[in-house]
Design a protein around this motif. Structure first.
Motif, short mmCIF file in Angstrom:
data_model
loop_
_atom_site.label_atom_id
_atom_site.label_comp_id
_atom_site.label_asym_id
_atom_site.label_seq_id
_atom_site.Cartn_x
_atom_site.Cartn_y
_atom_site.Cartn_z
N VAL A 226 0.84 -1.21 0.00
CA VAL A 226 0.00 0.00 0.00
C VAL A 226 0.87 1.25 0.00
CG1 VAL A 226 -1.67 1.34 1.34
CG2 VAL A 226 -1.96 -1.14 1.09
N LEU A 227 1.91 1.24 0.83
CA LEU A 227 2.79 2.41 0.89
C LEU A 227 3.50 2.63 -0.44
CD1 LEU A 227 4.07 4.68 2.53
CD2 LEU A 227 5.85 3.05 3.24
N SER A 228 3.93 1.55 -1.08
CA SER A 228 4.63 1.68 -2.36
C SER A 228 3.72 2.30 -3.42
CB SER A 228 5.12 0.31 -2.83
OG SER A 228 6.02 -0.26 -1.88
N ILE A 229 2.45 1.82 -3.47
CA ILE A 229 1.51 2.39 -4.44
C ILE A 229 1.27 3.87 -4.14
CG2 ILE A 229 -0.87 2.29 -5.28
CD1 ILE A 229 -0.80 -0.71 -4.76
N PHE A 230 1.10 4.20 -2.87
CA PHE A 230 0.87 5.60 -2.48
C PHE A 230 2.05 6.49 -2.86
CE2 PHE A 230 1.46 8.95 0.72
CZ PHE A 230 0.27 9.67 0.53
N LEU A 231 3.27 6.01 -2.62
CA LEU A 231 4.46 6.79 -2.96
C LEU A 231 4.59 7.00 -4.46
CD1 LEU A 231 7.09 5.35 -0.44
CD2 LEU A 231 5.90 7.55 -0.32
N LEU A 232 4.27 5.95 -5.23
CA LEU A 232 4.36 6.08 -6.70
C LEU A 232 3.35 7.10 -7.22
CD1 LEU A 232 4.84 2.34 -7.78
CD2 LEU A 232 6.53 4.19 -7.91
N LEU A 233 2.11 7.04 -6.71
CA LEU A 233 1.10 8.00 -7.15
C LEU A 233 1.47 9.42 -6.73
CD1 LEU A 233 -2.19 6.00 -6.35
CD2 LEU A 233 -1.15 6.41 -8.60
N SER A 234 1.97 9.56 -5.52
CA SER A 234 2.37 10.89 -5.04
C SER A 234 3.53 11.44 -5.87
CB SER A 234 2.77 10.82 -3.57
OG SER A 234 1.69 10.37 -2.78
N GLY A 236 4.24 10.70 -8.97
CA GLY A 236 3.72 11.09 -10.27
C GLY A 236 2.98 12.41 -10.24
N TYR A 237 2.20 12.59 -9.18
CA TYR A 237 1.44 13.84 -9.04
C TYR A 237 2.37 15.04 -8.92
CZ TYR A 237 -1.48 17.41 -6.84
OH TYR A 237 -2.10 18.59 -6.53
N PHE A 238 3.34 14.96 -8.03
CA PHE A 238 4.25 16.09 -7.82
C PHE A 238 5.17 16.30 -9.02
CE2 PHE A 238 3.19 15.16 -3.33
CZ PHE A 238 2.76 16.43 -2.96
N ALA A 239 5.55 15.22 -9.70
CA ALA A 239 6.39 15.37 -10.90
C ALA A 239 5.62 16.10 -11.99
CB ALA A 239 6.86 14.01 -11.39
N TYR A 240 4.33 15.74 -12.16
CA TYR A 240 3.50 16.42 -13.16
C TYR A 240 3.34 17.89 -12.80
CZ TYR A 240 -0.64 17.76 -15.81
OH TYR A 240 -1.52 18.42 -16.63
N GLY A 241 3.07 18.17 -11.53
CA GLY A 241 2.92 19.56 -11.11
C GLY A 241 4.19 20.37 -11.32
N TYR A 242 5.34 19.74 -11.04
CA TYR A 242 6.61 20.45 -11.23
C TYR A 242 6.87 20.73 -12.70
CZ TYR A 242 11.63 21.22 -11.52
OH TYR A 242 12.87 21.74 -11.82
#
Length: 444
Positions: A226-234, A236-242
């Motif tokens: 669960v933590l791995s999936i959460f970290l990957l999604l996070s 991706g989100y922050f990379a897209y925003g950056y």
């Protein structure tokens, strides 16, 4: 033999040190309140004609201040003490009509005319002799001595502060020594109790440590997944925003080689933006004003009024920036002439669109009547200019979708609106309805 759990004092040593640091890390130094600056003494009325100083100050500012200063040369010479330097009757004639006095061959008048590069002084026939007496009473006041900071009080207060800091340091040192003695005593008492217990047949065992949280977490595979999936999604989100912020310089406020305060010029003095950025009305670019535009005013304004200063930007700071302007254009304020030695000013660009984007200032400023604040923010309140809007494609498109075309003074757009209303039933006319969303409007 009896066994008991034992927690060694060494395991608690970091906690003790943390308590010590939190307890004694802040040292409070007593300081005396700074002495208030003495109030400035009222100015003395100048001797001689016994004019009204207050009335003279008003007359000086309305008639003389454009070309004269009290203590430094401007367009004309400094006027401090001029009433004591020249004969009063001669001053009446000079102020009423200096050119007539020069034409009469008056040696003193001709000499002053030559010394000031033959600058023609404005005649003031409307000033009465009483008015001139009031002006002379104002300019003949002795120069006010700068209010000295209370050196003795400051020195004594500093001495008091030093004394207080030394005393507090001694107190902290004493408390640290006491704390250290307590730690040593705890170690000694612990060792003594341990020896006594061993002598009585009591064996101490170290208390079993609990499994660390991180180790228990690692052993749970579901939580790790669960933590791995959460970290990957996070990520991706922050990379897209950056990545979406690349090239967006909203809030960018570089330091310029010469500080220019829009707050003072466009705000306090209400100078129209188009006076300096005149090309915005007829050109694609708003342009950087020539320093000659600055000198239209600053040829006679070499310092700012004290009330314009702030806590961050003092009067001396602003006067120093004006001195930078003089150096750049090669202006000698003492001699009131250009030296011919100029230096380029390397302004830092703030608003910078990509090369593939076409934007025309004149189309927006002159044709559409868009106010400067729409894109640049409340520029009249900015001490340091920053990029107010993101200037992204989405920001421009939203403006074109939402902004109504002004039909009141534009017959061309009124005709288009009439035709669109007949054909499509358009109630209001926006830029988008006129083709403002077509790619070729901005990319060609």
């Amino acid at each position: 033999m009896k066994k008991v759990n034992f927690i060694h004092l060494r395991s608690k040593l970091p906690l003790l040190l943390l308590v010590f640091l939190l307890t004694f890390s802040t040292t409070i130094y007593s300081q005396d309140a700074p002495a208030e600056a003495p109030t400035e003494a009222s100015a003395e009325t100048a001797a001689g004609a016994g004019g009204d100083v207050a009335a003279g100050e008003t007359l000086f500012k309305s008639n003389c201040a454009a070309c004269h200063k009290l203590d430094k040369k401007a367009v004309g010479p400094a006027l401090r003490g001029v009433g004591e330097k020249y004969d009063r009757d001669w001053l009446y004639k000079w102020i009423h009509n200096s050119q007539a006095l020069i034409a009469s061959g008056d040696a003193q008048a001709v000499k002053i005319f030559e010394e000031n590069n033959k600058a023609v002084m404005t005649a003031f026939p409307a000033l009465s002799e009483t008015d001139i007496d009031n002006i002379l009473a104002y300019v003949d006041q002795p120069k006010a001595e700068p209010v000295a900071t209370a050196g003795a009080e400051t020195a004594s207060s500093n001495a008091g502060n030093d004394g207080g800091s030394v005393s507090n340091t001694l107190v902290i040192a004493a408390l640290a020594l006491i704390f250290l003695l307590l730690v040593i005593m705890l170690f000694l008492v612990t060792n003594t109790l341990k020896r006594i217990a061993e002598a009585n047949g009591v064996v101490y065992e170290e208390k079993e440590k609990r499994t660390p949280v991180w180790k228990a977490f690692v052993q749970n595979q579901f939580l790790v997944l669960v933590l791995s999936i959460f970290l990957l999604l996070s990520a991706g989100y922050f990379a897209y925003g950056y990545l979406m912020q690349v090239g967006v310089d909203q809030g960018y406020a570089p330091v310029q080689p010469i500080h220019y305060s829009h707050r003072i010029h466009a705000g306090d003095n209400q100078i129209d933006c188009n006076y300096c950025h005149s090309s915005a009305r007829k050109s694609k670019h708003s342009g950087i004003p020539s320093l000659n535009v600055c000198m239209n005013c600053h040829k006679n304004i070499s310092e700012v009024a004290p009330e314009t200063a702030t806590e961050e930007y003092s009067k001396e700071f602003y006067d120093g920036e004006i001195a930078k302007l003089y150096k750049a254009v090669g202006w000698d304020p003492a001699e009131q002439k250009y030296t011919g030695k100029t230096e380029p000013v390397k302004w830092v660009r703030i608003h910078n669109l990509p090369d593939f984007v076409y934007f025309n200032h004149s189309q927006h400023v002159t044709v559409a009547g868009v106010a400067c604040q729409t894109c640049h923010g409340e520029i009249q309140e900015m001490e340091v200019v920053e990029q107010f809007a993101p200037l992204t494609m989405g920001w421009c498109i939203n403006c074109h979708r939402e902004t109504n075309v002004n039909l009141a003074t534009n017959e061309y757009y009124a005709k288009i609106h009439e035709e669109l209303s007949k054909k499509y039933g358009v109630e209001k006319l926006t830029i988008a309805e006129m083709g403002g969303l077509e790619c070729g409007k901005c990319h060609y």
